[in-house]
Design a protein around this motif. Structure first.
Motif, mmCIF file in Angstrom:
data_model
loop_
_atom_site.group_PDB
_atom_site.id
_atom_site.type_symbol
_atom_site.label_atom_id
_atom_site.label_comp_id
_atom_site.label_asym_id
_atom_site.label_seq_id
_atom_site.Cartn_x
_atom_site.Cartn_y
_atom_site.Cartn_z
ATOM 1 N N ALA A 203 0.832 -1.203 0.000
ATOM 2 C CA ALA A 203 0.000 0.000 0.000
ATOM 3 C C ALA A 203 0.868 1.256 0.000
ATOM 4 O O ALA A 203 1.991 1.257 0.493
ATOM 5 N N LYS A 204 0.305 2.314 -0.568
ATOM 6 C CA LYS A 204 1.001 3.597 -0.610
ATOM 7 C C LYS A 204 1.234 4.131 0.798
ATOM 8 O O LYS A 204 0.358 4.042 1.658
ATOM 9 N N ILE A 205 2.425 4.649 1.044
ATOM 10 C CA ILE A 205 2.738 5.273 2.330
ATOM 11 C C ILE A 205 2.704 6.783 2.133
ATOM 12 O O ILE A 205 3.638 7.377 1.595
ATOM 13 N N GLN A 206 1.599 7.402 2.518
ATOM 14 C CA GLN A 206 1.435 8.849 2.374
ATOM 15 C C GLN A 206 1.611 9.507 3.730
ATOM 16 O O GLN A 206 0.841 9.258 4.659
ATOM 17 N N LEU A 207 2.646 10.303 3.862
ATOM 18 C CA LEU A 207 2.946 10.977 5.127
ATOM 19 C C LEU A 207 2.533 12.448 5.071
ATOM 20 O O LEU A 207 2.578 13.075 4.007
ATOM 21 N N TYR A 208 2.158 12.967 6.242
ATOM 22 C CA TYR A 208 1.779 14.374 6.349
ATOM 23 C C TYR A 208 2.569 15.035 7.489
ATOM 24 O O TYR A 208 2.915 14.381 8.470
ATOM 25 N N ALA A 209 2.804 16.318 7.318
ATOM 26 C CA ALA A 209 3.570 17.062 8.316
ATOM 27 C C ALA A 209 2.684 17.600 9.434
ATOM 28 O O ALA A 209 3.188 18.003 10.481
ATOM 29 N N ASP A 210 1.368 17.582 9.239
ATOM 30 C CA ASP A 210 0.463 18.162 10.213
ATOM 31 C C ASP A 210 -0.678 17.211 10.559
ATOM 32 O O ASP A 210 -1.025 16.317 9.791
ATOM 33 N N LYS A 211 -1.254 17.441 11.708
ATOM 34 C CA LYS A 211 -2.327 16.595 12.236
ATOM 35 C C LYS A 211 -3.576 16.643 11.362
ATOM 36 O O LYS A 211 -4.336 15.679 11.278
ATOM 37 N N ASN A 212 -3.809 17.781 10.717
ATOM 38 C CA ASN A 212 -4.980 17.931 9.852
ATOM 39 C C ASN A 212 -4.757 17.360 8.452
ATOM 40 O O ASN A 212 -5.645 17.392 7.618
ATOM 41 N N MET A 213 -3.552 16.894 8.231
ATOM 42 C CA MET A 213 -3.178 16.238 6.963
ATOM 43 C C MET A 213 -3.421 17.132 5.746
ATOM 44 O O MET A 213 -3.993 16.735 4.740
ATOM 45 N N GLN A 214 -2.950 18.368 5.881
ATOM 46 C CA GLN A 214 -3.045 19.330 4.787
ATOM 47 C C GLN A 214 -1.733 19.474 4.023
ATOM 48 O O GLN A 214 -1.722 19.884 2.864
#
Length: 232
Positions: free
Chosen positions: A82-93
């Protein structure tokens, strides 16, 4: 040199030149095909928004040495492709891109051919997991159906099939929590075990192979003292 010989040499030269040109043309064609294939791969990856690239060859099965905190538990990818999509913020913006698994992002346990991919979890939120990338660096994962969370207690009780002490001379085995060291010469990572209880950094183990129940210290100051074996 007579005329026939000269014509012969000339003809051979022409054939060699034509052959070389054809060979060069064939090589260029292959290179062009490879280039197009590489370009299409890059485009395909961009379309899929793959932000964490393939693992390094040096990536180990258990990578706890890269962390100075164990966190609250582990996040498992039940689909290792599965794709590993990381975000820098809690709101995933704000997406994090161009990270490398095994360099910028360290899985805690990693053996994809056995379906094993776990990340150390720092925090569980309503819509996302906050995970450790390595040391104190963190990022956020949006909760997906191919992700499963385990607290350390649940993971140790229900997911492991074997344990072994990293330091065989350390005082890790006892009849009671924080008790005196017991003889561990008969214990093996291949023993059939059940984790009966977890009390802080101690595990109560029923070892069916040696027919003995005892306690084992599994962690200290946010560090694992054991190698953990999984069967997926």
């Amino acid at each position: 040199m007579n005329l026939k010989v000269s014509v012969g040499y000339f003809s051979i030269s022409i054939l060699l030149m034509v052959g070389c040109k054809e060979k060069i043309s064939e090589t260029d064609e292959i290179s062009e095909r490879h280039a197009k294939k590489a370009d299409s791969t890059i485009i395909e990856n961009k379309e899929k928004e793959v932000t964490v690239s393939a693992a390094l060859d040096t990536l180990e099965y258990q990578n706890d040495e890269y962390f100075n905190q164990l966190g609250v538990g582990l996040v498992q990818f039940t689909n290792v492709e599965a794709k590993i999509q990381l975000y820098a913020d809690k709101n995933m913006q704000k997406s994090i891109i161009n990270n490398v698994l095994g360099a910028d992002v360290m899985p805690f346990f990693y053996k994809p051919d056995y379906g094993i991919l776990f990340f150390s979890c720092a925090e569980v939120n309503k819509d996302c997991f906050k995970i450790f990338l390595k040391n104190n660096e963190v990022a956020y994962l949006k909760k997906e159906k191919h992700m499963k969370y385990f607290s350390w207690n649940d993971f140790l009780k229900n997911e492991i099939v074997g344990l072994s002490a990293k330091d065989t001379e350390a005082n890790l085995y006892a009849d009671v929590v924080n008790g005196d060291q017991i003889d561990n010469s008969r214990f093996s990572s291949d023993d059939e075990i059940d984790i009966i209880d977890v009390k802080d950094n101690w595990l109560q183990i029923n070892n069916a192979t040696v027919k003995k129940t005892y306690w084992m210290k599994w962690s200290e100051e946010e560090k694992l003292l054991v190698d953990i074996y999984l069967l997926m």
